[in-house]
Each structure stands twice: as C-alpha cells, then as structure tokens.
Scaffold this active site. Sequence first.
Site, mmCIF file in Angstrom:
data_model
loop_
_atom_site.group_PDB
_atom_site.id
_atom_site.type_symbol
_atom_site.label_atom_id
_atom_site.label_comp_id
_atom_site.label_asym_id
_atom_site.label_seq_id
_atom_site.Cartn_x
_atom_site.Cartn_y
_atom_site.Cartn_z
ATOM 1 N N ASP A 1 0.850 -1.212 0.020
ATOM 2 C CA ASP A 1 -0.125 -0.068 0.105
ATOM 3 C C ASP A 1 0.923 1.318 -0.042
ATOM 4 O O ASP A 1 1.908 1.277 0.712
ATOM 5 C CB ASP A 1 -0.837 -0.016 1.275
ATOM 6 C CG ASP A 1 -1.642 1.088 1.287
ATOM 7 O OD1 ASP A 1 -2.746 1.559 0.505
ATOM 8 O OD2 ASP A 1 -1.683 2.056 2.240
ATOM 9 N N GLU B 1 1.257 -0.655 -4.994
ATOM 10 C CA GLU B 1 0.268 0.524 -5.356
ATOM 11 C C GLU B 1 1.191 1.569 -5.443
ATOM 12 O O GLU B 1 1.371 2.386 -4.502
ATOM 13 C CB GLU B 1 -0.894 0.529 -4.284
ATOM 14 C CG GLU B 1 -1.854 1.405 -4.688
ATOM 15 C CD GLU B 1 -2.313 2.634 -3.595
ATOM 16 O OE1 GLU B 1 -3.160 3.406 -3.784
ATOM 17 O OE2 GLU B 1 -1.645 2.450 -2.586
#
Length: 646
Positions: free
Chosen positions: A320, A373
Amino acid sequence: MNVRAATDANSVPLLRRTLVQTPAPALHAAPHHRVFEALGAHLDTRDGKAGTAFCVWAPNARQVDVVGDFNGWSGQPMHSHNDGSGRWSAFIPGAAEGNCYKYRITPQQGMAFEKADPVAFAAELPPRTASRIASLEYRWNDGDWMAARARRQAMDQPMSVYEVHLGSWQRAEDGSFLDYREIGHRLAAHCEAMGFTHVELMPVAEHPFYGSWGYQITGYFAPSSRYGSPQDLMCLVDTLHQRGFGVLLDWVPSHFPSDAHSLGAFDGTHLYEHADPRLGFHPQWNSLIFNYGRYEVRDFLIANALFWLQYYHFDGLRVDAVASMLYLDFAREDGQWLPNEHGGNENLPAVAFMRELNTAVYRAFPDIHMIAEESSSWANVSRPIEMGGLGFGMKWNMGWMNDTLRYVERPHFYREYHQDELKFSFWYAFNENFMLPLSHDEVVYGKGSLFEKQPGDDWQRAAGLRNLFGFMWGHPGKKMLFMGGEFGQVQEWHHERTLDWHLWAQPQHAGIARWVADLNRAYRGLPALHRHDFDAKGFSWASLEHEQRTVLAFWRHAGHADGNVLVLCNFTAAPIEGLRIGVKGEGHWREVLNSDASVYGGSGMGNLGNVWAEPQPCGGCSHRLTVTLPPLAVVFLSDRPIPASH
C-alpha cells in the site's frame, strides 16, 4: 543497505522451539529478517512447566514488565539481555494460549505505560487492545496448489483479481460478521462462478478502528479478531487454495496510527517513527511514518512480510501507498518536509528498504507476487534492482485507471473529443509490469459506484459498465476488480453495509455478472489475452478503413501457434454498421464475446457469431473484415474458439 552477519541459531533461544511447534516449512531468510521467531509470545515448556516465553524490543526502557490474565495484571519483571540488542525477555509458567497480556514499560523519565506486543500473533476483540497468546499450528491441505504455484503465477499466466473487504462483502442474517472460515467457503463458490483467478484481501492485520478498513494497523502480526483466530484465517486461505484460487494480502508498511497502545513512542522514545514530525508524521492520514533508516525497523517490516507469506501461505502482497514512502514531500506543503542529503525530495532510506524488502521476499518465496500501489511516475518500480529498479513484480496502473474513469464519466456525445484519454495508456503499457485496478478507492466518498459513473439511463449505464469491463479485459495488463463491480452494485461502497446482493435477481445486473464471468473465461482460455500482458509483441493497433473517434480497435497476440484476438470497442450509444478492419489474410473469425448480446442485457445486435475475411484491401492489408459494432459495446473476434475447459 545495512547488511549484518547472520546470527547463530543458538543466540536465539526461541528459534528451535518455534520451528518445531509450527508445521510450516523452513523459511530461507536471514535471522534478522525472522524477528518473529524470537520476539513476541511463544508457548514453551521449561523445567517441566508449561508456559510462555515473552521477548520484546525496548532498548531505551528503564524497566519492562509482562502484565496479563495469568498474573492478575500485577506485572512480572523482564530481564534485559544486556548484549546491545535492546531486548527484554521472561518465561512465565502457566501463561497459556488465549491469555491476554501487555508490556508495562517504564521509560527513563516519567510514568510507566502499557503497550500491546508489536509481534503478538493475536489480539483482543476491539475496542479492547491487549495482545493474546496464540499458537500458529495448523494442518494445511493445499499441497497441490503450493506445488503448482510457480507455474500458475508465472507472468505469462492469466491473473484476474477480486478485491474484498471482509466485513462488508457478506454478513450473517443478524448483521454480525462472518468468520474467516465461512467467508472462505463463500468466496470460493463465488469466484468459481465468476471465473476470477485470485482474491485480494484488504488489510486483515489487527486495527482498532474498523472504519480505517484495516489501513491503520496496531497488530502487524495478528489477524483481526473480528473474524476469528489465526487458524480461521489460515483455513480461509487453505480453502481458496484447494479450490484453485490464489490469495493476495493488502499490506501496509507506509504508516501506523498513534493509538496509545501501539508502536508510537514505544519505549518512551521515537523507536519505530521519526522524532521530527516533518519526517515522522503523515498529515493526510493523521498517522506516524516508519523510520526506514533504522535497521531494526526495516527488519521488523521485512519480517512481517515474510511472516504472512510463511505462516498464512499468502501468494503475494499488494504493498500500500508506495508513493507516500518514496517522496519526502508527499501530501505536504512547502516548509512541512525536509529534503534528503542531496537536496531532493526522494526518501532514500525508503528506497533502500523497498529494495531490501523485495530482495528478501523473492529470495524466500520466488513464486509469489510483490505488487506496488504506486501512483507517481517513479521509473522502474517493477524492474530488477540490478537494473536500477525497486524490484517489485508488478505495479498498479493508476494512470490507466484515472484516464479511463474520467473518460467513461463523460456524456456520450463529448467522448469523440477525448479519445486520447483512452489511447494514452497504450503508449506506456509495457514500461512496467502493470495491473489494471478498479479498486475500493474509486467507489467511496461520493465518487459513486462504477455503475453510477456511467452516463445515461439505466440501460445505457449497464451497457456502459459492460463496455468498461470489456475494454479493461482486452487491454494489456493483469486485472483487479473491487467487490460489487462484478454485478453492477448501484450504491457506492460503505464498510458498514454489505453489497446489494438482491440486485442479482434483476436481469440487468445478472447480465453484468454473466459478462464478467465470460470475460474471465475468455481471458483464461485465449492465450492472446494474457500471455504477453507485459510485452509489446502481444499488442498492435488494428487498421480501420476510416477513423472512428469513438472506436478503439486493437489486436492481442499470442504467437502463430496460439492465435490472435481483435478487440473492438464502441464508446457511444449509437451502433456502427459496416466497420471495416484490415487483416493480413483470409480466414474465419469467431465472435467469441459481444457485450450487447441479449444474455448480458444488451439489444442483441451483432455478427451472428462469425465474420469472414474478404479479399479486399483495407488499411494496408490484403483482406478486410466487415463488422457490426453495437452501441456501447465491446466485441472480441478470435481466430480460434475458447477451449471448453475454460
């Protein structure tokens, strides 16, 4: 990169006991990347007495005590190792599996306070914040999947990922959470029906605030107790593996919350985070930032990644918020950040951490995926470290997502002026190993669902959503779709309610689901649609007799032996008849997919399942196809059928 000599196993007294206790295969990683084997709470027997061995890193504490159910929360002193490691340890007879505990830390100055165990394997049900003593024993039954994982997860294989938030996908009839085991069985049945190859779980590590969706973690080694025990989560993964589905975990090494019981100021000093808020505080998420320049912090995070892959058999990690780690000025104004030693905005210790992370993970688990990401233009995110890259296996294509959603939200009659928004992604499609994401972030906070983003009436919205998915599955790159999108969820997602499963009773939404299932079937069955997702030789533009500014026509190639697929996309609500496309020779082309077919809720316009090449020059080619392209539709033409097994 800080490289230290490997520690002898005898210097880590809990190492052998942990490996014997846990039926996981040996982990091929350096000892300093396996801190969970020494730190935390490990069930043990000493001098014939069953109990638990505790160990915690608190180098600047004056004293550390273990408090818990087993001693009336009165505290038992721990002993400092006095070897420079900063570790404190204690063995407590009678401390048993399921007992709650914390560490009472006395700093060099000030009053004592209590912290949860950073390496606890389980935690209390929120809002309670204690750690729990837990075993990691589990009898796995996914041997066939694990043996074939390297082949099934190769870069030339199909990868269609279903992203899930466990608390809001489905719930029990009384509105309570399902447990990991029940979710696993239901997910397996759903993914089997829909044809996905993988499930991606939004963060499952323990988090006190449910509304953070798991992105504000306090228990990095503990699966959330909202849904059950560690063994229950293992069963979820095991069940999906046995049914042939890979399982990815959304992993958050970028920041952590400042809750009193968590990592912040752990021993009275800024141990895991930076002391200077210009480096250590994240203004966008009101959270703390890891100090990647400290080797113990890097070891903690790398060990955590290896832990989930080792003990829970996850098949990859979606990392993330990589951009927030890469840039010192991420989400900051002038004066709110400090430049690096060269005066730039690159977070050099974070770059070194990510390279060390990917090196360690791929060395230990060469058959998994590390997926970034990453929303910026940082180069070579998914390229090898020796080539100057960060070493990830894949990267989310946020540019494709933003451009495509901006385009499909436009009224149909404006789209002809904005075709470049769709075409741009093809120019850089092979600069990285891209995954195309339509994630949870695109259907929250007033953005509307994917269905609501489409202009027009409900019929046009349904057709537009099928059109979007057809374009996505035809485009080079692996696929990821957030739950609800597969059947045209109308309301935007909210973590406090489940998906609107009743919509499946409506033909329009059932048709969208059938379209996604058939897209997945074609994607898996036709090598042209997946074999060269990361290679330019798998793509070329098709030659149209006349330019159509609301039509995209392109080829996907698998090589002579495995055929080609022609993808035709009509982004307006008007049909196009007599569309002529140049092909190299004679042949029979099958209409393997048509999003306007009546079984999907379309108008039923098409090409009766077949198109034949005519010996008429077109677009520099010797032959041409003449095709009917329905309104807001995507048509796939293939020179071979989809195998029945798919």
